[in-house]
Design a protein around this motif. Structure first.
Motif, short mmCIF file in Angstrom:
data_model
loop_
_atom_site.label_atom_id
_atom_site.label_comp_id
_atom_site.label_asym_id
_atom_site.label_seq_id
_atom_site.Cartn_x
_atom_site.Cartn_y
_atom_site.Cartn_z
N GLY A 1 -2.04 8.70 -6.32
CA GLY A 1 -1.67 8.02 -5.08
C GLY A 1 -2.52 6.81 -4.77
O GLY A 1 -2.53 6.34 -3.64
N ASN A 2 -3.23 6.31 -5.77
CA ASN A 2 -4.04 5.11 -5.57
C ASN A 2 -3.94 4.23 -6.81
O ASN A 2 -3.29 4.59 -7.81
CB ASN A 2 -5.50 5.47 -5.31
CG ASN A 2 -6.16 6.14 -6.50
OD1 ASN A 2 -5.53 6.90 -7.23
ND2 ASN A 2 -7.44 5.88 -6.69
N THR B 1 1.66 10.92 -6.23
CA THR B 1 0.91 11.24 -5.02
C THR B 1 0.04 12.47 -5.18
O THR B 1 -1.10 12.49 -4.70
CB THR B 1 1.89 11.45 -3.85
OG1 THR B 1 2.71 10.29 -3.71
CG2 THR B 1 1.14 11.69 -2.56
N GLU C 1 -7.84 4.50 3.74
CA GLU C 1 -7.02 3.73 2.81
C GLU C 1 -6.83 4.52 1.51
O GLU C 1 -7.63 4.42 0.57
CB GLU C 1 -7.66 2.37 2.54
CG GLU C 1 -7.81 1.50 3.78
CD GLU C 1 -6.48 1.16 4.41
OE1 GLU C 1 -5.47 1.08 3.68
OE2 GLU C 1 -6.44 0.97 5.64
N GLU C 2 -5.76 5.29 1.45
CA GLU C 2 -5.54 6.15 0.29
C GLU C 2 -5.24 5.36 -0.98
O GLU C 2 -5.50 5.84 -2.09
CB GLU C 2 -4.39 7.13 0.58
CG GLU C 2 -4.71 8.12 1.70
CD GLU C 2 -3.60 9.12 1.92
OE1 GLU C 2 -2.66 9.15 1.10
OE2 GLU C 2 -3.67 9.87 2.92
N TRP C 3 -4.67 4.17 -0.85
CA TRP C 3 -4.37 3.37 -2.04
C TRP C 3 -5.64 2.94 -2.77
O TRP C 3 -5.61 2.64 -3.97
CB TRP C 3 -3.59 2.11 -1.64
CG TRP C 3 -4.37 1.19 -0.75
CD1 TRP C 3 -4.41 1.21 0.62
CD2 TRP C 3 -5.23 0.13 -1.17
NE1 TRP C 3 -5.25 0.22 1.08
CE2 TRP C 3 -5.76 -0.46 0.00
CE3 TRP C 3 -5.60 -0.39 -2.41
CZ2 TRP C 3 -6.65 -1.53 -0.03
CZ3 TRP C 3 -6.49 -1.46 -2.45
CH2 TRP C 3 -6.99 -2.02 -1.28
N ARG D 1 -8.07 7.21 -2.52
CA ARG D 1 -7.39 8.44 -2.11
C ARG D 1 -7.83 8.96 -0.75
O ARG D 1 -7.38 10.02 -0.32
CB ARG D 1 -7.57 9.55 -3.14
CG ARG D 1 -7.01 9.24 -4.52
CD ARG D 1 -6.82 10.51 -5.32
NE ARG D 1 -5.71 11.28 -4.82
CZ ARG D 1 -5.60 12.61 -4.96
NH1 ARG D 1 -6.56 13.28 -5.54
NH2 ARG D 1 -4.53 13.25 -4.49
N GLU E 1 0.74 4.27 -2.85
CA GLU E 1 0.47 5.67 -2.48
C GLU E 1 1.60 6.60 -2.86
O GLU E 1 1.40 7.82 -2.95
CB GLU E 1 0.20 5.74 -0.97
CG GLU E 1 -1.09 5.05 -0.55
CD GLU E 1 -1.22 4.90 0.94
OE1 GLU E 1 -0.34 5.42 1.66
OE2 GLU E 1 -2.19 4.26 1.40
N SER F 1 0.82 -1.21 0.00
CA SER F 1 0.00 0.00 0.00
C SER F 1 0.86 1.26 0.00
O SER F 1 0.53 2.24 -0.68
CB SER F 1 -0.93 0.00 1.21
OG SER F 1 -0.19 -0.04 2.42
N SER F 2 1.97 1.26 0.73
CA SER F 2 2.87 2.42 0.74
C SER F 2 3.47 2.66 -0.64
O SER F 2 3.62 3.81 -1.08
CB SER F 2 3.98 2.21 1.77
OG SER F 2 3.45 2.09 3.07
#
Length: 432
Positions: A149-150, A145, A206-208, A211, A141, A137-138
């Motif tokens: 970022g997803n 970004t 959960e930004e992945w 967003r 993201e 996930s990092s």
């Protein structure tokens, strides 16, 4: 027989008055959101009006439906899947395998083995899941970004995402229903409330995926709805607007909203037709018999839990469809806007005011309540202005009343519910 046409005509008159004396842009905006609210109210009415199931987590199923246009219709984020997509898939596979292993042990092992083995399996599965999920996930993201970022989406037509949104909500409903529908009705209310908040929390953090609170903008529009700037740059459209005496900006806005109205009307009419067919079928009569007396229905050989699961999934799927339509109309995904007051309480008010168990009543209630909910935002400050007109400037009471004007929406909804429950307890259009 006469009440429904009269009430729908009165609702149409309210919108026409709003357009003629106010703004057609506002009137069409209320109409479009009223149509989407009617879809959501139909979903809740199927659960409560058909089967007596209390879903207090409508917001979660609406949010899941709203996720579909992001994952289906947005363009992919280049490099995101190669950076962490495989890790995400493996982490979910590990989590599912751990849960499956725990279920198998719970079914086949002795009590002494279960007490030790199940916690160990779940703990080990969680550690393995986090070890794969965190870096993946990092990495996602970190790709583009500022703008993404997803993972992004598949780039498919947005109309495809509407039934997918229904499938997302139906899947969550199956999980909740398999867990809680065999228990008392109050456990279902607690379970749906919890799952709704969990879903919204995941979307916010959960930004992945979508967003998070950074929001997803620029969601494509369905065919044949164009963008306003495209219409304004078309010479033939500008010429037609000038012939009607309307400036191109206003004409493009009204055209787009009218096209959305046509699409939403088609979906709503199809849903009403299917819902009416189902309600009048033997299946619909069986559902109402279960609602009225579960013990008698079970004594006649009906599988009450299975039928409850069916209608709970169907109603949640309709809510997911409405959520996907709403995100398409807004053009953006804003997880922070999913609050229970708007997407659970207000939908329930629509069903109760319109008449639970009656599909046409749910549609009327949705249109009326959304109209009042929208107009109360304007009426509140105006009313407080009249009330405080004779008060001295700087008065504490005057300042308090003016600051409380924004709460007129809640007061209006409560007042409407009290009036309807007092003079028409079964709703404006009661169940036959």
């Amino acid at each position: 027989m006469k009440r429904a046409p009269i009430l729908f005509a009165a609702m149409a008159l309210l919108l026409l008055v709003e357009g003629y004396f106010g703004s057609w842009n506002t009137a069409l905006g209320i109409f479009n959101m009223g149509l989407i609210s009617a879809v959501l109210a139909l979903g809740v009415n199927m659960q409560w009006g058909y089967a007596g199931l209390f879903n207090s987590g409508v917001v979660g199923f609406v949010a899941l439906g709203g996720l579909a246009p992001v994952l289906i219709s947005m363009p992919p984020n280049p490099g995101a899947f190669s950076a962490g997509g495989l890790g995400l898939i493996l982490s979910f596979v590990v989590a599912a395998a751990a849960l499956w292993a725990a279920v198998i042990v719970n079914r086949r092992a002795s009590l002494q083995v279960r007490v030790v083995a199940i916690p160990l399996i779940l703990f080990a599965g969680f550690l393995a899941y986090r070890a794969l999920f965190g870096p993946a996930s990092s990495a996602i993201e970190a790709i583009n970004t500022a703008a993404a970022g997803n993972l992004g989406g598949l780039g498919l037509p947005v109309a495809v995402s509407w039934p997918v949104g229904a499938l997302f909500a139906a899947g969550a409903a199956w999980v909740v229903g398999k867990t809680a529908l065999g228990l008392r009705s109050d456990y279902l209310a607690i379970a749906t409330l919890g799952i709704g908040e969990i879903i919204v929390s995941v979307l916010r953090n959960e930004e992945w995926l979508a967003r998070g609170v950074l929001n997803v903008n620029g969601i494509p529009r369905p065919w044949p709805v164009p963008r306003e700037v495209d219409l304004q740059s078309t010479a033939s459209f500008v010429e037609r607007a000038a012939g009607l005496g309307i400036d191109p900006v206003t004409a493009s806005t009204l055209t787009v909203k009218l096209l959305y109205s046509g699409l939403f009307l088609i979906v709503l009419m199809l849903l009403i037709w299917l819902a009416q067919k189902a309600l009048g079928s033997p299946w619909g009569r069986m559902m109402r018999a279960i609602r009225d007396n579960e013990i008698a229905a079970a004594a006649m050989g009906k599988n009450v839990t299975l039928r409850h699961l069916q209608i709970f999934i169907i109603g949640s799927a309709v809510c997911g469809l409405g959520g996907a339509m709403m995100i398409t109309l807004d053009g953006q995904m804003t997880p922070g806007s999913y609050i229970p007051l708007r997407y659970t309480f207000l939908i329930w008010v629509m069903v109760i005011v319109g008449g639970s168990g009656n599909n046409y009543g749910s549609v009327l209630g949705a249109m009326l309540i959304w109209y009042l909910y929208t107009k109360a935002e304007t009426w509140g400050p105006q009313l407080m202005g009249y009330v405080t007109a004779g008060m001295a400037d700087g008065s504490v009471l005057k300042a308090h009343l003016q600051d409380s004007a924004e709460q007129m929406r809640l007061l209006t909804m409560g007042l409407v519910m009290l009036l309807v429950l007092r003079f028409s307890p079964r709703g404006l259009i009661p169940e036959k």
